[in-house]
Enzyme design. Structure first.
Site, PDB file in Angstrom:
ATOM      1  CE1 TYR A 443       0.781   0.118   4.376  1.00 11.76           C
ATOM      2  CE2 TYR A 443      -1.505  -0.361   4.819  1.00 11.76           C
ATOM      3  CZ  TYR A 443      -0.232  -0.136   5.271  1.00 11.76           C
ATOM      4  OH  TYR A 443       0.015  -0.168   6.609  1.00 11.76           O
ATOM      5  CD  GLU A 444      -0.398   4.840   2.283  1.00  7.29           C
ATOM      6  OE1 GLU A 444      -0.593   5.687   1.402  1.00  7.29           O
ATOM      7  OE2 GLU A 444      -1.239   4.565   3.138  1.00  7.29           O
TER       8      GLU A 444
END
Lengths: 611, 611
Positions: A443-444
């Site tokens: 993620y990110e």
């Protein structure tokens, strides 16, 4: 149950001996006025933070994993037992405001300190830490581009931790590719907008820990251009503040479901349905992507800290097991009176442990270096210093995110291996660290996306300028220490690798320019992941060489009573002999370029492009 | 829900083109008499197997993960919905007896075929596959060293799958170190023994799928010497067969609990309490360790097949996603009419996919080569051929176990990465493959233990004789193909690496001999894991070069209508350019030896040995 002790001695070493944090902060009036240049004060804050983290968060880590979050039919979410109570203690003690701006009620402490505390929280209970963690990004974006009205209404509550924040980017069909999001914003004509659409994978998207949740949402204002240039950022509160600033009317944003995930079960990963929810524009129309990047960059370093924290706690637990578990005999015997020796006596077990130690300590050094650079970027009186720090942060943020989460996951896996069969059993906790660490690579911005950011945007599109500044730091250290008895060999290995990094950069850049038929981007794409890993080793190598130099001087001066510096030297030696050589393979793989990936898609993958 | 299609085309390529299975089996009267040298028949069996696996086992994979096994208060265990019914179909169709001896009701098919089916079962549902899988080991041990009485009573039932088997080795304090087990056997004076003790981590240790469970248990007969020389192997049935051979009296072995594990939830991992349970000696008193190794070696190859199967199915699902998921644009556009292109158009995504393809196809080649060697070892009329095959199996079994499970796990992780955030979500299935694959690196002897078996026992203690035989095969291929237009460059890389492997072997051997104070073993221990990985690449490199040679000839002859051979060539190229270079790093790490691991234990780890 898993153990955890915050690495206080290492924080003190890194802050005061490696980075000279107090001297640096002393050059910035913002911190000097605040006594934040007092090393003892910094140490005390970290000790206090550790007490909270070890005492309150660690015991809830497995509870959170086993119970997970529960969603009721009307979309309300209950967090695991103890999460809410611990959050109240966290807020009551003022921790959310640690490094926030005093203008909005923050304590104005340096990022360096907040960064260390965040590492601790990630070690002890990463799923819990994500609730306040996401708020940080919202605070950054609002502080930087929010209107005065929005700031006054929301920042004090967010900074105090009374309300928490989220980042609403991803949609079912749009993850990396935010340019194709469908969530719409319609102008209500009263200064607010009606937001409609579905956002998925929203961490801390709905919960019972705070009285209000402030969503920062990417949406497309009606009539805006297609792609990333038509996206704006909106603030959508769960409860719309009333005239007194208290949570009032329930807004049209509802948690449609919670995801069933591999790990971070204690954090609510929500599908959020926005149905004409009232929102307020943050920053400028159609500049949403730029504004969101303010949040993303903070989140990326924060994600790197998750990798660091999980690697560290996995290492600590593997170490405890390796000292305790008696299995097979070594020569000479370590425990002659016992039927077997502790497994730490076997070199291969030490190899796994030292891998954890070497990556964790270098990662911590990088994280604190970046945190200090953020402090410098924000508060140094000298503009050149601010620019230099900003460049370093820009260059190294993707490295910190990807290299630290990859290493954190790998260290968790190796630490699990130290426990043998027990590593696979839930009660020992190692398998949870592995599952929790896995998300950091995804993620990110996946680590593949980080690699493209590094090689494409931060290095090649920059003409190598930021990279050259970093190379200058390395060269400066190398020239001063190439004859050094202890670190001379490290300097030599490092210099070779740094030169090779330059060569590889030019090679990829040249291939990208010479490629025909739009294939230039393919060369960057093909090399990026290996390039970031090579880059990471150069940065860690630099930090290990610097740490070793300090340690060697202390040992030579007879100032190593507890063996801390001897341990640094041993770990540096291990790093250069057993981990750094990965660069030998990476270099060959980078040179191989895009050609081995340019396969006949029909034959190899059964894929036919539409023509 | 995850998809899976058995790689039939690859089985046919490997069996009939790479290995010449039918010709080889034709040399063995056992199989020739059985028509097992008929390639069409082999292909048909595999197609039939695939129908069963894809239709019956795949749909239960996620059910098994979500539901897990349930234990009642009286120690009975219920398997997930559908497991029992699928097992009945498996038994009714005669699959358990596939490669078993016709003397006991087996179908007498070659290991080569059974091996391929086992890979399929591991892809579709590894937790389910472990129930019949463990039986295999029990059958091997009983067949080889069991008394005629035990064989007649148990083998037909086990081979028919009416009863299943287990391996009971591990105890709470004794995993790798079986010499210190405490489970006791007392002579009942009636030909049976009373077994008392606690065994943990017993896969398929208790369940409801078969009417009886036959435990093969390591225990120490009263009065036996200490250590591994005092351990015997006993057969302990859950229900003691009555005079008619039907399950009779309930024996004193009870499932005390089921472990909560990271994965393979559908398989019951039991704590078994033996309380004076009646058991019968298998083989000779105090030879239990030797006898158990018959089971272990079968189990090790079987574990390698788990890594292979899970890597393959993870790859297949990542590939399907990569073709389907539209995200970001490539130049030239792959789907010009869509808002974005399929992510398979991005080279970095293909890098991850090709990693899965390259490791899976080489692993499959190794597994089938070993299976054919097992057939040869058992049935070839020429003793020299049998010996040669046995040596190859002994040498390559630890490589197959460790290299295939490490690669399987890594491929599952990379395949999960292809799915981005969806890879972390349970419903997509990738995260289950990662969790299920993780155990393969740990059980049946951790991969660290496999590495010690390879470098210490199979190479150094053997004086390098088995290694030289393997090197001979490589040299033969190299000499015949060094000028080849397509594979010449692979042959060159492979020859260099094979020579380097010899050099590294001698280097470690010499260091081990020269080390003082009992530190010789440390040199082997320190190098073993990197050595096995290097070794694995040499073996895969050999197999890829051979596969590429066959494929190149087919392409040159214009016999590649569906692009199968072009795909083999592209994957071989990828393997040598992007995966094989790992050897460059491993070589440096192996050379670094034990010294970087020989650290001050007090300073680095806070560990003080008792003196």
């Amino acid at each position: 149950m898993p153990i955890y002790k915050a690495p206080q001695r290492d924080y003190r070493f890194l802050m005061h001996e490696l980075l000279g944090v107090s001297e640096q902060l002393g050059q910035m009036p913002f911190y000097a006025d605040n006594d934040m240049n007092d090393p003892d004060l910094l140490n005390q804050v970290l000790e206090e933070a550790a007490r909270f983290v070890e005492g309150e968060l660690l015991p809830l880590n497995r509870t959170g994993d086993v119970q997970g979050c529960k969603r009721s039919d009307d979309g309300e979410v209950t967090t695991p037992d103890g999460f809410k109570a611990a959050y109240k203690k966290y807020v009551d003690a003022g921790w959310p405001a640690l490094d926030a701006d005093p203008k909005w009620g923050g304590q104005g402490m340096p990022h360096t300190v907040a960064n260390a505390m965040l590492e601790m929280m990630n070690s002890a209970n990463v799923a819990w830490a994500m609730y306040p963690g996401l708020t940080h990004g919202a605070v950054s974006a609002l502080s930087e581009v929010g209107s005065e009205d929005l700031q006054q209404l929301y920042l004090p509550k967010l900074i105090a931790g009374e309300w928490t924040g989220t980042m609403c980017l991803t949609e079912p069909h749009a993850g990396t590719d935010l340019g194709i999001i469908r969530t719409k914003a319609a102008d209500n004509g009263d200064g607010s907008y009606a937001i409609t659409g579905t956002k998925i994978f929203i961490s801390a998207g709905e919960h019972d820990m705070a009285e209000n949740i402030i969503h920062l949402v990417l949406a497309r204002l009606e009539g805006s251009p297609e792609g990333t240039k038509g996206i704006s950022l909106f603030l959508v509160p769960k409860y719309i503040p009333d005239a007194s600033g208290k949570p009032g009317e329930r807004n049209g944003v509802v948690c449609g479901s919670l995801e069933h995930k591999m790990g971070i079960h204690g954090n609510a990963t929500a599908v959020l349905n926005f149905d004409g929810a009232r929102g307020w524009l943050v920053g400028e129309v159609n500049k949403g992507m730029n504004h969101m990047f303010i949040m993303m960059n903070a989140a990326r370093l924060g994600t790197g800290l998750q990798g660091l924290g999980l690697g560290e706690v996995a290492y600590q637990n593997a170490l405890a097991y390796a000292k305790d578990r008696l299995q097979m005999r070594t020569e000479p015997r370590t425990l002659p009176g016992e039927v077997a020796d502790p497994i730490i006596a076997h070199p291969d077990v030490r190899r796994m442990l030292l891998t954890g130690k070497a990556y964790s300590e270098a990662g911590r050094a990088l994280a604190l270096w970046l945190a200090l650079s953020l402090d410098t970027e924000a508060h140094h009186p000298d503009e050149a210093k601010r620019k230099e720090a900003a460049d370093l942060v820009a260059l190294l943020t993707p490295v910190a995110k990807a290299f630290m989460t990859d290493n954190g996951f790998n260290v968790a896996v190796q630490s699990q291996q130290v426990l043998g069969g027990h590593g696979y059993i839930a009660e020992w906790g190692l398998e949870q660290f592995v599952r929790d660490a896995r998300i950091g690579q995804i993620y990110e911005g996946t680590n593949g996306i980080q690699s493209l950011d590094l090689l494409g945007r931060k290095v090649l599109m920059d003409g190598g300028k930021k990279l050259q500044k970093l190379a200058g730091l390395l060269q400066e250290f190398a020239e001063a220490n190439e004859e050094d008895e202890t670190v001379g060999s490290y300097v030599s290995a490092l210099s070779k690798a740094a030169n090779q990094l330059g060569t590889l950069t030019m090679l990829v850049g040249q291939k990208a320019m010479e490629a025909e038929g739009g294939k230039g981007a393919d060369e960057v794409n093909a090399a990026a992941v290996d390039y970031l890993r090579y880059f990471g080793h150069v940065v860690y190598g630099y930090l290990w060489a610097r740490m070793a130099k300090i340690a060697a001087d202390k040992v030579a001066a007879g100032e190593d009573k507890d063996g801390f510096y001897a341990a640094k030297l041993a770990t540096a030696e291990f790093y250069f002999k057993k981990l750094f050589p990965e660069t030998k393979a990476l270099s060959v793989q980078i040179k191989a370029g895009a050609e081995p990936l340019d396969v006949d898609m029909k034959a190899v993958f059964g894929f036919e492009a539409a023509h």
